[in-house]
Design a protein around this motif. Structure first.
Motif, mmCIF file in Angstrom:
data_model
loop_
_atom_site.group_PDB
_atom_site.id
_atom_site.type_symbol
_atom_site.label_atom_id
_atom_site.label_comp_id
_atom_site.label_asym_id
_atom_site.label_seq_id
_atom_site.Cartn_x
_atom_site.Cartn_y
_atom_site.Cartn_z
ATOM 1 N N GLN A 154 0.778 -1.239 0.000
ATOM 2 C CA GLN A 154 0.000 0.000 0.000
ATOM 3 C C GLN A 154 0.813 1.294 0.000
ATOM 4 O OE1 GLN A 154 -0.239 1.694 3.308
ATOM 5 N NE2 GLN A 154 0.738 0.082 4.507
ATOM 6 N N ALA A 354 -4.895 -8.362 1.797
ATOM 7 C CA ALA A 354 -4.061 -7.358 1.124
ATOM 8 C C ALA A 354 -2.858 -8.088 0.518
ATOM 9 C CB ALA A 354 -3.610 -6.292 2.115
ATOM 10 N N THR A 357 0.770 -6.449 1.002
ATOM 11 C CA THR A 357 1.215 -6.481 2.391
ATOM 12 C C THR A 357 1.330 -7.917 2.882
ATOM 13 O OG1 THR A 357 0.099 -4.367 2.775
ATOM 14 C CG2 THR A 357 0.663 -5.659 4.725
ATOM 15 N N ARG A 404 -7.672 1.182 5.311
ATOM 16 C CA ARG A 404 -7.283 -0.203 5.035
ATOM 17 C C ARG A 404 -7.998 -0.732 3.804
ATOM 18 N NH1 ARG A 404 -7.595 -2.218 11.305
ATOM 19 N NH2 ARG A 404 -5.811 -1.007 12.043
ATOM 20 N N GLN A 406 -8.824 1.192 1.227
ATOM 21 C CA GLN A 406 -8.052 1.770 0.106
ATOM 22 C C GLN A 406 -6.797 0.933 -0.150
ATOM 23 O OE1 GLN A 406 -8.077 4.860 -1.821
ATOM 24 N NE2 GLN A 406 -9.072 6.432 -0.573
ATOM 25 N N ALA A 407 -6.121 0.578 0.939
ATOM 26 C CA ALA A 407 -4.900 -0.208 0.806
ATOM 27 C C ALA A 407 -5.177 -1.515 0.068
ATOM 28 C CB ALA A 407 -4.308 -0.488 2.188
ATOM 29 N N TRP A 410 -5.971 -0.843 -3.662
ATOM 30 C CA TRP A 410 -4.753 -0.551 -4.425
ATOM 31 C C TRP A 410 -3.974 -1.841 -4.691
ATOM 32 C CZ3 TRP A 410 -2.572 3.869 -0.773
ATOM 33 C CH2 TRP A 410 -3.463 4.949 -0.785
ATOM 34 N N GLU A 411 -3.807 -2.606 -3.614
ATOM 35 C CA GLU A 411 -2.975 -3.801 -3.741
ATOM 36 C C GLU A 411 -3.628 -4.862 -4.619
ATOM 37 O OE1 GLU A 411 -1.486 -5.304 -0.027
ATOM 38 O OE2 GLU A 411 -0.725 -3.348 0.617
#
Length: 441
Positions: A154, A354, A357, A404, A406-407, A410-411
């Motif tokens: 992220q 994620a 991550t 989180r 958004q993270a 994105w991922e």
RNA sequence: GGCGGGUUGGCCGAGUGGUCGAAGGCGGCUGUCUUGAAAACAGCUAGACGGGAAACCGUCUCGGGGGUUCGAAUCCCUCACCCGCCGCCA
């Protein structure tokens, strides 16, 4: 808050809960609680007896005062004498009343203080366990996505795309604060708008709550007194920045009486959330997984005791539906007794996968608080049958927390060229935009 | 920030020192009447805590806290909130 009678008649269960929740604390001494309750009852019984006696004497004085206005001087003198005698008797009771009232107030105050620190007890369906490691997975949805390249995490994605600026956030406010820029900010706005639209379709009333609240409000939802150190406080005005919209919206009906036909009440609230995250130094420090300020849309319900656990399932389902429509991989876990929060009777956490991550990220925590918050908030309803007023049950869950999410977006949707595909459901909120690409300077 | 007016039960609204936990109305519940409903009529309808097997009894509560008094919804002080007017201001 638990009912005193419940604590006394379920002493070992409460004792076990306090131990399970790791709430053991000098402030919670249940043996002392029992003793205090005994002295409280004793003082009240004594006090009531003396007060009743005094009330009787006062009632005798009233008519005599009338006689003082008569014309017969002998009768007036006799009345006066009687009055003086009654006053003397009454005065003789004062010491005892004062003494018992003091004992009562002392015991009651201590009981109240202790009760404020005793956590809610878990629902019977809550699994045993000591910590987060013992939380059973209830269900998993979707599949982890596979990449033909090494996926970024992220923080990298955000900084590379120019949609996240943590350095300047730190400069301006401090570590744990960040700027969302350009399409990052727009995506956030789109997500919030879409969430609220979805919730409204499901019957939730949209509200924008106060971002600062008073102490009583925080007591009501259970943040105070225990979590004082987790809150930003504006001392000049004795106001606290909300850690979640749960706090102001749970207090919406505080000290009010609802009707059974009004229930369930459903709210959705978008707000910024402020958390000091004291004691969390070093954990998840990179990027936006643990920050001091973030946006969140919260769902809340007020229900009858009979329906609250069914409503918890549907609340959780409402949160899950959002993730499914976003096409993200997630799982739902039940918090075990040891991991359950202070005020909650039962909680489902929803965690997003994620892939960059390489972790599950908690984006929603859906809880039934039973009557615990309602008791602290004095929030009752009149039953349809006409019996005694009952405490409502309160529930809430994130739908959803933004950083989180958004993270994970994105991922999950990152491409080999570093761009991010916008999930389809959000495109109409972004003027049809399908992809987030690196922002030039 | 300054001055004035408010805060009474689920809701509205009387009540300025004793018989007021509080008139009256609305709403709600029950009964009579009705095939059913409405209307009408009658009754019931605040909470917390304590004592009691129960019936029931007692204490406290009229925004919060404190005071005066034998006795406070009523008088005094204080705090909070609401409504006006003035000032400042996005």
């Amino acid at each position: 808050m638990l009912d005193t009678k419940f604590i006394l008649s379920n002493l070992e269960f409460v004792r076990q809960t306090v131990a399970d929740k790791g709430a053991a604390h000098a402030r919670i001494d249940l043996d002392k609680f029992v003793r205090l309750d005994e002295s409280r009852r004793k003082a009240q019984t004594e006090n009531d007896r003396f007060a009743a006696e005094k009330n009787k004497l006062s009632k005798q004085i009233g008519p005599l005062m009338g006689k003082l206005k008569g014309s017969d001087e002998a009768a007036r003198a006799a009345a006066q004498k009687e009055i003086d005698a009654l006053k003397a008797q009454s005065a003789a009771l004062d010491d005892q009343i004062q003494q018992q009232a003091f004992e009562f107030a002392k015991a009651e105050t201590e009981l109240d203080q202790m009760r404020a620190w005793i956590p809610n007890v878990p629902h019977e369906s809550v699994p045993p366990g000591k910590s987060a490691a013992d939380n059973p997975v209830v269900r998993t949805w979707g599949e982890p996505c596979r990449f033909e390249f090494k996926p970024k995490f992220q923080y990298e994605l955000g900084e590379d795309l120019g949609i996240l600026d943590c350095a300047r956030g730190a400069k301006v406010a401090g570590s744990g604060f960040y700027f969302l820029c350009g399409d990052g900010a727009r995506l956030e706005r789109a997500l919030i708008a879409w969430f609220l639209d979805e919730h409204r379709k499901n019957g939730y009333l949209e509200v924008i709550p106060p971002y600062f609240v008073n102490e009583k409000t925080l007591f009501g939802s259970g943040q105070l007194p225990k979590f004082l150190d987790q809150m930003y406080y504006a001392g000049e005005d004795k106001l606290f920045a909300i850690p979640t919209a749960e706090v102001p919206v749970t207090a919406f009906y505080r000290d009010e009486m609802l009707g059974e036909s009004d229930l369930p009440k459903k709210f959705c609230a978008s707000s910024a959330c402020f958390r000091r995250e004291a004691g969390a130094a070093g954990a998840d420090t990179r990027g936006i997984l643990r920050v001091h300020q973030f946006n969140k849309v919260e769902m809340l319900k007020y229900t009858t005791p009979e329906t609250s656990y069914a409503e918890l399932e549907s609340l959780t389902a409402d949160a899950e539906a959002l993730i499914q429509k976003l096409g993200l991989h997630y799982r739902v876990i039940t918090l075990c007794r040891g991991d359950l929060g202070f005020s909650a009777a039962k909680t489902y956490d929803i965690e997003l996968w994620a892939p960059g991550t390489g972790k599950w990220l908690e984006v929603s925590s859906c809880s039934n608080f039973g009557d615990y918050q309602a008791r602290r908030s004095n929030l009752r309803y009149k039953t349809a049958g006409g019996g005694k007023p009952q405490f409502v049950h309160t529930l809430n869950g994130s739908g959803l927390a933004l950083p989180r999410l958004q993270a994970a977006i994105w991922e999950t949707y990152q491409q080999k060229d570093g761009s991010v595909i916008v999930p389809e459901v959000l495109r109409s909120y972004l003027g049809g935009q399908e992809r987030i690409e690196a922002r030039k300077a």
